[in-house]
Design an enzyme around this catalytic site. Sequence first.
Site, PDB file in Angstrom:
ATOM      1  N   CYS A 151      28.875 -37.209   7.414  1.00 49.44           N
ATOM      2  CA  CYS A 151      29.237 -37.401   8.497  1.00 49.44           C
ATOM      3  C   CYS A 151      28.331 -37.009   9.746  1.00 49.44           C
ATOM      4  O   CYS A 151      28.485 -35.635   9.772  1.00 49.44           O
ATOM      5  CB  CYS A 151      30.667 -37.559   8.722  1.00 49.44           C
ATOM      6  SG  CYS A 151      31.285 -35.999   9.401  1.00 49.44           S
ATOM      7  N   CYS A 154      30.266 -34.594  12.016  1.00 48.64           N
ATOM      8  CA  CYS A 154      30.726 -33.191  11.487  1.00 48.64           C
ATOM      9  C   CYS A 154      29.521 -32.168  11.780  1.00 48.64           C
ATOM     10  O   CYS A 154      29.956 -30.996  11.652  1.00 48.64           O
ATOM     11  CB  CYS A 154      31.077 -32.957   9.962  1.00 48.64           C
ATOM     12  SG  CYS A 154      32.073 -34.381   9.442  1.00 48.64           S
ATOM     13  N   ASP A 570     -17.827   8.229  -5.965  1.00 44.52           N
ATOM     14  CA  ASP A 570     -17.678   9.461  -5.422  1.00 44.52           C
ATOM     15  C   ASP A 570     -16.831  10.250  -6.156  1.00 44.52           C
ATOM     16  O   ASP A 570     -16.077   9.750  -7.268  1.00 44.52           O
ATOM     17  CB  ASP A 570     -16.569   9.138  -3.966  1.00 44.52           C
ATOM     18  CG  ASP A 570     -16.273  10.326  -3.271  1.00 44.52           C
ATOM     19  OD1 ASP A 570     -17.217  11.054  -2.954  1.00 44.52           O
ATOM     20  OD2 ASP A 570     -14.965  10.505  -3.262  1.00 44.52           O
ATOM     21  N   ASP A 784     -12.624   6.609  -1.614  1.00 48.74           N
ATOM     22  CA  ASP A 784     -11.269   6.515  -1.396  1.00 48.74           C
ATOM     23  C   ASP A 784     -10.930   5.834  -0.253  1.00 48.74           C
ATOM     24  O   ASP A 784      -9.448   5.794   0.049  1.00 48.74           O
ATOM     25  CB  ASP A 784     -10.713   7.860  -1.278  1.00 48.74           C
ATOM     26  CG  ASP A 784     -11.243   8.502   0.196  1.00 48.74           C
ATOM     27  OD1 ASP A 784     -12.177   7.813   0.884  1.00 48.74           O
ATOM     28  OD2 ASP A 784     -10.893   9.899   0.404  1.00 48.74           O
ATOM     29  N   ASP A 788     -14.910   7.729   2.891  1.00 47.67           N
ATOM     30  CA  ASP A 788     -15.975   6.884   2.389  1.00 47.67           C
ATOM     31  C   ASP A 788     -16.167   5.507   2.930  1.00 47.67           C
ATOM     32  O   ASP A 788     -16.985   4.997   2.440  1.00 47.67           O
ATOM     33  CB  ASP A 788     -15.752   6.631   0.742  1.00 47.67           C
ATOM     34  CG  ASP A 788     -15.570   8.056  -0.058  1.00 47.67           C
ATOM     35  OD1 ASP A 788     -16.369   9.159   0.647  1.00 47.67           O
ATOM     36  OD2 ASP A 788     -14.997   8.314  -0.989  1.00 47.67           O
TER      37      ASP A 788
END
Lengths: 899, 154
Positions: A151, A154, A570, A784, A788
């Site tokens: 409804c 509601c 590295d 890393d 680097d």
Amino acid sequence: MTQRDPVCGMEIEPQSAFAKREHMGQTFYFCSQSCVDQFDALTPFPSPSGRGEGGEGMTSATTGFNPQMTLTRIELPVSGPPLKEHSTHLEETLRAVDGVDEVKVNLTAGRLEVQYDAGKVDVARLVGAVKSIGFQVGGANVKIGIENLRCASCVKFIEDELKSTQGVLNATVNIATQEATVDYLPQKTTLSQLNAAIETWGYKPRPATSDAPVDKQEEAHAREYRRLMNKFWFATAVSLPVLATAYYQFVPFLRGLSMDTLRVLWGLTALLTLPVMFWSGSDFFTGTWAAFKHRSANMNTLIALGTGAAWLYSTFAILFPSFFPEGTSEPFYDVVAVVIALVVLGQALELRAKGQSSSAIKKLLGLQAKTARVIRDGEEMDLPVEEVLVGDVIQVRPGEKIPVDGVIVEGSSAVDESMLTGESLPASKKQGDEVIGATINKTGAFKFRATKVGKDTALAQIVKMVQDAQNSKAPIARLADTISGYFVPIVMILAVWTFVIWFVVGPQPQLVYALVTSVTVLIIACPCALGLATPMSLMVGIGKGAEHGILIRSGEALQTARAIRTVVLDKTGTITKGKPELTDVVVSDQSSVISEELLRLAASVEKVSEHPLAQAILEGAQARKLELAEVKDFEAIPGHGVSAMVEGRSVLIGNLKLMNRERITLGPLEERSKLLADDGKTPMFIALDGKAAGIVAVADTVKEDSAEAIKTLHSLGIEVVMITGDNRRTAEAIAKKVGISKVLAEVLPEDKSNEVKKLQTEHAARNIAKHPRGTQHVVAMVGDGINDAPALAQADVGLAIGTGTDVAIEASDITLIKGSLKGVVTAIEVSRATMTNIYQNLVGAFFYNVLGIPIAMGMLFPFLGLLLSPLIAGAAMAFSSVTVVGNANRLRGFKPTIQ
Amino acid sequence: MFFAAKQSLVAWEIASHSTLAMTNDKEHNMPNLQIFAILSGIVLTILIAWYFWFAPKAQTRVAVSESGAQEVAITVKGGYTPDVIVVQKGRPVRLTFTRQESSACSEKVLFPDFNQNALLPEGEQVTLEFTPDKAGEYGFQCQMGMLRGKLIVE
């Protein structure tokens, strides 16, 4: 007249005060933000109804507030423009709202405290005012499903009920989706309270369809699959009688019928195929029209033209048979129905296969915890993980998943982070350590404060990065794109000329042959297979990489990684652990101590030192479970070492310089120390009571699996180069251990990218000499990601070794979240497998069209008398794209050679 | 079915005489139709090439809104409407897509040159925002490239 800041006691001019506050009839002036925040914290708004928000006039007389006023207090977390500069603007805007009594902005907490008259203004208005000047009101947003909501009236009741629940900022109910959308403050209310509000109106709440895009997409796919299958079954049902009347010669009951009766039957099938065209095949026709308006044509155009032409010809033929030569007035309604059925089925199967290709993302999302045990105001509550806020304190018990990222505030434990870092041993965590969401708490219970929630967590970032990469484009797709831009109009032109040629020089009946061959050309051509070839494989391949801890940033990175010929590694932190460890304890022949005792004494001294090498010795001693002794008279001698008294003995630890300074004869120890240094270790002499006693050596040790990974790289035909700032001797020692022959040592950090560049040009020159038009020599750099970064950016492919949390390393093309070098091997293998798969798809799709279209045109007819039926063309077209998706899904079986 | 359709040459000749009788000379009757077919083929080829490749496409120029962003709403249904969008460089572009079909083809929109992509749930407005800082023509498309559009940055 100056005023005294009540917090810090500083004398200030009221005019130049940072802020002022009225409290208990007095005006206070403050020098700084922190002072005013402290003051605010101590003097909360006198709430008219004690702690409640109800707003009953129960005000204490001491606060000086009008007890008749129904005042309500609310705290709103705000975000948006910098609060510091705009706080006055924000306060003024809110004060201008009718019914607002007092406004406080707490900069440090990012909260806005408003006291207002609930009779005059509601929260939604306040939120609106905050938003109107560009701020966002924090808080959570949740969707709650409501069962059997029918409804419409509601809707309003439920909305109002939700809005009047404390802590709710706004609520809307959508009757179409049967869902309520609620903005609320998770500090003030919980999901169960919201559910209770819905239940008061007699409705049953249920979890709304998940908001996660993956689930949403899956649901949409399921819906679309059903829609397509319905269309397919309808088209199939119609196809059967249509096929029977088309091949009446072979059907017992129809064989004997007269032409006129057949014509009536055909007329009926004409009507039957109409809904097949305009319902089952509606997408083709609407898609054609939409594309046509944009002056473009696609797969829809081909199917619509093919089936449309067949239907029009057939209808014309049965309506006006006299226009057609005898025997040519037979219809092709079977082509219409069967082709549409097949192509729709192909689309449905393709959709199903596509669903499997996103499984990697689903697996990642599955790592996420669903709930968190949050402690608010001293109370533990289980909240959905979406409701956790930054700053919440969360309790985690042994065996539970950590819900979000944060910092431990109480307790300690071991945490299994293998799913994110690949580290198989649980990491020990104590107060102040970071924990990552989705990892598993093993042994102890602890409390942590959330620092990152929602889309900011490490896991969410990984998911986002993978999804972006999956949707990016590999350079190889550009060719397919260019081709498919011209593809459909070319096929249309080919169909026209097929018709013309068959009509002009074809055998009798020309008109039928011309029509059928040109329709077949339109139907067999498949631009989809070409368009799908790259994205499908990329999606599966990049997802597969993510499953193995390899985050490939884009299709371009993946394509380049396939051709990696040189890998520059590295040393520190990539090949090695990046952290010194105790490797050797040497006892002098003249000394009476045993090695454990020597280490115990050395470690006792180093316990006090802050030198990183000292830490290694200390950890070495702890690993051997040695009891450390008390230290007296500790002294650090810069550039030399340390001296101290331990258990009444004088201990000296340091380098050659220290020993020489103290005039200690080293004897054979000096030779030993050189050998250790040659091995890449850092030796330190120890003297006890003025006599040389031994050497402890520490070194940055090689990761367990580095040698294996480098060996595999060699076996893949890849040149491996080590780059480091360390001295040549140390570098060579490490290189020998892991089997690298080419070492670039003593390279300053800023020169690393130059060295990479040198390698690139060197190889480029050699490569051009060898194969003038050959493939590029791709140089990859593994490092890393922070120190680097320039070298990673310079390399053709930069691979960053991550640590689980920092996935968004900008400079890298590929992030290896599991710190092992094996990731480099797997990354190359994934990219090779994916690119091979893409080539298979592209070549397959290309040859399908290049062979299929000429056969459909009837190229084989003059030689073999073979013609392709349009029905077979329809089946081929439908399954060519399914084949492409299926082939891409084969990649899901990818396994790295080294685990 | 047409494999089975065996016609007699005579029947076709009679038929062509009766329905298309243009001249009594068979030798000339056929070529006329054939020439017509060839001419139609040429005309159609030119039409297709012109319509899909050479005719200028309509462009949509985007106005700059008060907030400084260049906003445009795009409907996704069988294609992108509008599909050729002209924007200025250096200003943020805000594209709001609304997909009005359920076909899975168009569920994603990609701007590969800007590394932007979005999932477009049916019926929902999805906004993509980025700032193009280089002039040029950039394609956007669905995942497999069936629907295409162009972003022209000036």
